[in-house]
Design a protein around this motif. Sequence first.
Motif, mmCIF file in Angstrom:
data_model
loop_
_atom_site.group_PDB
_atom_site.id
_atom_site.type_symbol
_atom_site.label_atom_id
_atom_site.label_comp_id
_atom_site.label_asym_id
_atom_site.label_seq_id
_atom_site.Cartn_x
_atom_site.Cartn_y
_atom_site.Cartn_z
ATOM 1 N N GLN A 65 0.835 -1.203 0.000
ATOM 2 C CA GLN A 65 0.000 0.000 0.000
ATOM 3 C C GLN A 65 0.872 1.256 0.000
ATOM 4 O OE1 GLN A 65 -3.249 -0.396 -0.286
ATOM 5 N NE2 GLN A 65 -3.385 1.833 -0.566
ATOM 6 N N LYS A 66 1.929 1.199 0.801
ATOM 7 C CA LYS A 66 2.794 2.372 0.963
ATOM 8 C C LYS A 66 3.674 2.613 -0.265
ATOM 9 C CE LYS A 66 6.526 4.068 3.929
ATOM 10 N NZ LYS A 66 7.544 3.634 4.897
ATOM 11 N N HIS A 67 4.313 1.549 -0.747
ATOM 12 C CA HIS A 67 5.306 1.731 -1.810
ATOM 13 C C HIS A 67 4.734 1.567 -3.213
ATOM 14 C CE1 HIS A 67 8.395 1.775 1.251
ATOM 15 N NE2 HIS A 67 8.067 0.560 1.666
ATOM 16 N N TYR A 68 3.720 0.724 -3.338
ATOM 17 C CA TYR A 68 3.217 0.395 -4.678
ATOM 18 C C TYR A 68 1.687 0.515 -4.707
ATOM 19 C CZ TYR A 68 7.638 -2.048 -3.797
ATOM 20 O OH TYR A 68 8.903 -2.364 -3.393
ATOM 21 N N PRO A 69 1.139 1.683 -4.365
ATOM 22 C CA PRO A 69 -0.317 1.776 -4.211
ATOM 23 C C PRO A 69 -1.060 1.418 -5.501
ATOM 24 C CG PRO A 69 0.710 3.967 -4.196
ATOM 25 C CD PRO A 69 1.815 2.968 -4.112
ATOM 26 N N GLY A 70 -2.053 0.560 -5.364
ATOM 27 C CA GLY A 70 -2.902 0.195 -6.494
ATOM 28 C C GLY A 70 -2.299 -0.834 -7.441
ATOM 29 N N MET A 71 -1.069 -1.264 -7.204
ATOM 30 C CA MET A 71 -0.420 -2.148 -8.178
ATOM 31 C C MET A 71 -0.689 -3.634 -7.918
ATOM 32 S SD MET A 71 3.631 -2.336 -9.196
ATOM 33 C CE MET A 71 3.750 -1.005 -10.371
ATOM 34 N N VAL A 72 -0.795 -4.021 -6.629
ATOM 35 C CA VAL A 72 -0.863 -5.444 -6.295
ATOM 36 C C VAL A 72 -2.283 -5.852 -5.906
ATOM 37 C CG1 VAL A 72 0.042 -7.265 -4.781
ATOM 38 C CG2 VAL A 72 1.502 -5.302 -5.384
ATOM 39 N N GLU A 73 -2.780 -6.896 -6.563
ATOM 40 C CA GLU A 73 -4.063 -7.473 -6.153
ATOM 41 C C GLU A 73 -3.830 -8.915 -5.707
ATOM 42 O OE1 GLU A 73 -8.577 -8.446 -7.785
ATOM 43 O OE2 GLU A 73 -7.126 -7.523 -9.140
ATOM 44 N N TRP A 74 -4.134 -9.175 -4.425
ATOM 45 C CA TRP A 74 -3.964 -10.525 -3.878
ATOM 46 C C TRP A 74 -5.331 -11.186 -3.768
ATOM 47 C CZ3 TRP A 74 -5.470 -12.579 1.064
ATOM 48 C CH2 TRP A 74 -4.978 -13.881 1.311
ATOM 49 N N ILE A 75 -5.480 -12.348 -4.418
ATOM 50 C CA ILE A 75 -6.758 -13.067 -4.385
ATOM 51 C C ILE A 75 -6.563 -14.333 -3.564
ATOM 52 C CG2 ILE A 75 -8.565 -14.133 -5.795
ATOM 53 C CD1 ILE A 75 -7.487 -12.342 -8.118
ATOM 54 N N GLY A 76 -7.026 -14.306 -2.334
ATOM 55 C CA GLY A 76 -6.908 -15.461 -1.451
ATOM 56 C C GLY A 76 -7.969 -16.504 -1.751
ATOM 57 N N SER A 77 -7.911 -17.612 -1.028
ATOM 58 C CA SER A 77 -8.803 -18.742 -1.317
ATOM 59 C C SER A 77 -10.272 -18.355 -1.167
ATOM 60 C CB SER A 77 -8.480 -19.911 -0.397
ATOM 61 O OG SER A 77 -8.748 -19.562 0.936
ATOM 62 N N GLU A 78 -10.548 -17.427 -0.262
ATOM 63 C CA GLU A 78 -11.921 -16.994 -0.023
ATOM 64 C C GLU A 78 -12.563 -16.431 -1.299
ATOM 65 O OE1 GLU A 78 -13.980 -14.040 3.257
ATOM 66 O OE2 GLU A 78 -11.807 -14.206 3.182
ATOM 67 N N PHE A 79 -11.708 -15.820 -2.164
ATOM 68 C CA PHE A 79 -12.220 -15.222 -3.389
ATOM 69 C C PHE A 79 -11.841 -16.025 -4.627
ATOM 70 C CE2 PHE A 79 -11.853 -11.918 -0.184
ATOM 71 C CZ PHE A 79 -13.156 -11.439 -0.161
ATOM 72 N N GLY A 80 -11.584 -17.298 -4.431
ATOM 73 C CA GLY A 80 -11.341 -18.184 -5.567
ATOM 74 C C GLY A 80 -9.891 -18.289 -5.996
ATOM 75 N N GLY A 81 -8.967 -17.787 -5.179
ATOM 76 C CA GLY A 81 -7.537 -17.821 -5.520
ATOM 77 C C GLY A 81 -6.971 -19.222 -5.674
ATOM 78 N N GLY A 82 -7.694 -20.210 -5.129
ATOM 79 C CA GLY A 82 -7.222 -21.586 -5.248
ATOM 80 C C GLY A 82 -7.823 -22.296 -6.445
ATOM 81 N N ASN A 83 -8.791 -21.641 -7.075
ATOM 82 C CA ASN A 83 -9.465 -22.247 -8.231
ATOM 83 C C ASN A 83 -8.841 -21.673 -9.505
ATOM 84 O OD1 ASN A 83 -11.241 -23.423 -10.006
ATOM 85 N ND2 ASN A 83 -12.927 -21.997 -9.557
ATOM 86 N N VAL A 84 -7.725 -22.273 -9.906
ATOM 87 C CA VAL A 84 -6.864 -21.658 -10.917
ATOM 88 C C VAL A 84 -6.554 -22.632 -12.036
ATOM 89 C CG1 VAL A 84 -4.462 -20.955 -11.256
ATOM 90 C CG2 VAL A 84 -5.761 -19.975 -9.386
ATOM 91 N N GLU A 85 -6.427 -22.086 -13.245
ATOM 92 C CA GLU A 85 -5.887 -22.859 -14.366
ATOM 93 C C GLU A 85 -4.957 -21.920 -15.121
ATOM 94 O OE1 GLU A 85 -8.836 -23.927 -17.353
ATOM 95 O OE2 GLU A 85 -7.193 -24.313 -18.756
ATOM 96 N N VAL A 86 -3.828 -22.438 -15.613
ATOM 97 C CA VAL A 86 -2.980 -21.602 -16.465
ATOM 98 C C VAL A 86 -2.965 -22.165 -17.877
ATOM 99 C CG1 VAL A 86 -1.532 -20.771 -14.569
ATOM 100 C CG2 VAL A 86 -0.823 -22.813 -15.833
#
Lengths: 234, 420
Positions: free
Chosen positions: B233-254
């Motif tokens: 938040q301090k150094h890179y505001p708005g750049m990083v979005e972290w999607i944890g398991s609660e929001f489907g971060g574990g349901n992934v395909e590449v």
Amino acid sequence: MNCRLALVALCLVLGPVPGTAEQIGDAEQGATIFASQCKACHQIGEGAKNRVGPQLNRIFGRRAGSVPEFNYSKSMERMGSDGLTWTLTTLDAYIANPKALVSGTRMNYRGLPDPAERAALLAFLREWSDRPQDIPESEPTALKTDPDLSPEILAIKGDPDYGEYLASECQTCHQADGSDQGIPSITGWPAEDFVVAMHAYKQKLRPHPVMQMMAGRLNEEEIAALAAYFATLE
Amino acid sequence: MLNRRHFIGTGIVAGTLLTAPSVWGQAKPKVVVIGGGAGGATAARYLAKDSGGAIEVTLVEANPIYTTCFFSNLYLGGFRDFESLQHNYDKLAGGGVTVINDTATGVDAAARTVTLAAGQVLPYDRLVLSPGIDFRDGSVPGWSLEQHAEIMPHAYKAGPQTQLLKKMVEEMPEGSVFAMIAPPNPYRCPPGPYERISMVAHVLKQKNPTAKILVADPKDKFSKQALFEEGWQKHYPGMVEWIGSEFGGGNVEVRPEAMEVVIDGEVTKVACCNVIPGQMAGKIAAIAGVTDDKGWAPVDPFSMKSKADPNIWVLGDASAQGDMPKSGFSANSQAKVAAMMIRGELTGSKTFPARYSNTCWSLLDTDDGVKIGASYEPTEEKIASVESFVSQTGEDAALRKATYEESLGWYAGITADMFG
């Protein structure tokens, strides 16, 4: 032959497994206590939800009054904003007598007076909080041995081999050759200064957390042995 | 009938010895160490140094030049050059360790021999396995190590993979997306993926400030989370979005061929994707028959000795010991206990209660370092955490700078402790 005799003697002194940390309590007994004393209001484990009381997963390390969507008493919210965090110590006090810690708590529970039963309950609750392997800073899972009282450690005082073994733990960070980039050199340090500094860390007068932890697990003999070891290193 | 000699012998067997080593005969006892990282190099060095030549120590490591995984994120962020992560084994060899640059392919536990890829067979009295991690294929749908590591690098074993990832980050088109598929627990270096995010953000902020970082995570919490989130938040505001398991971060395909990442059904085009797969003990541990059904090697908390074979020790990431995180610091700490216990068994030298500790530093941005640490004691059940600490949010710049400088001191210290 001498070597073998020494080994046998050492086995007798130390026993097969010295230096064992004490468990928080009997977690199995704790599960039974939870079922009879807590379960009517609190859920814990997979899929636990808030009921009359908040769900208790991950309670260790959590700020008091901070489970989302739970309606806490003003008193509990105030303790949370004052900085009350749930640890072995604070939870133990709260379970012993909830009103001692949070005067206006809505938790209508008289308290669990038996320390062993509380320890068992805490051991059970701890199983459902963060695992230190994954979150290393999470609350401990066993009780620290008091280095000033450990008979195994006291039995090996004044042993230069032991001093050398202890020193290997320091040398992960403090280089034996005396470099002091970022981490001060302790090589060739006068023994007296070494002892005074380590005791200041042990008493948490000096602020560094790593050193407070390292010094906190050393007794006087161990500090003296280390001081002697590093004083003579060149 | 027991004679006195026999009696003393069995007494020792009950205490510590299981297989009579050759020290009781004429030849020097032999220890073979597989893996020259924080666990293996430290164990080899301490065994050779502290036994004063009484034990024949052989270190088997595939790479003549070792690249440390710890601090490789700082290379990604431009804070260190690649060469500063590299170390050779010359001083270990000079210190009495026989270093063989080869890969161990077989262990005959009954005969107590190790077979190397080139065919050489090494007999041992005690074997130390410190092979680090291997990846679980299939843990990230759409990605396989053989086919896709050059397109979507893991960079979770330091070396060419780390260099590849750095190059890809630097070549990202303006305003494009960097994605990380974070690993499930347990994995090497709990804060590692999130320090990496900080370092990638540091590079992008200078070269490509409109780029975005997306982290898909199968976990709902990670180490130093509050510190990382405050730092981002301090150094890179708005750049990083972290999607944890609660929001489907574990349901992934590449989809490496299309350079797409699908998170909870939503497709995102990415310019660079770092896939950190699920992990298990380096495969020689399974070959040696010391791993459990989860793929890690259970060890005795008092000694780091394998629970499956009394002549084998397992150190570091590969071991299942309880509460210690899989880190270089942990492996180094465990190696000193193992070296002491092995010397005790082979030469009758004194052994002392095991002491374990760990500290992990992470860099958030220039001169902004944070750390966590804990001390550990063995119990019958596991190595247990008995005390811990973590840097606090809102610390002042001077403390954060001192913490970073301390981490540099630690790197110099531990690498000297490993390699001599």
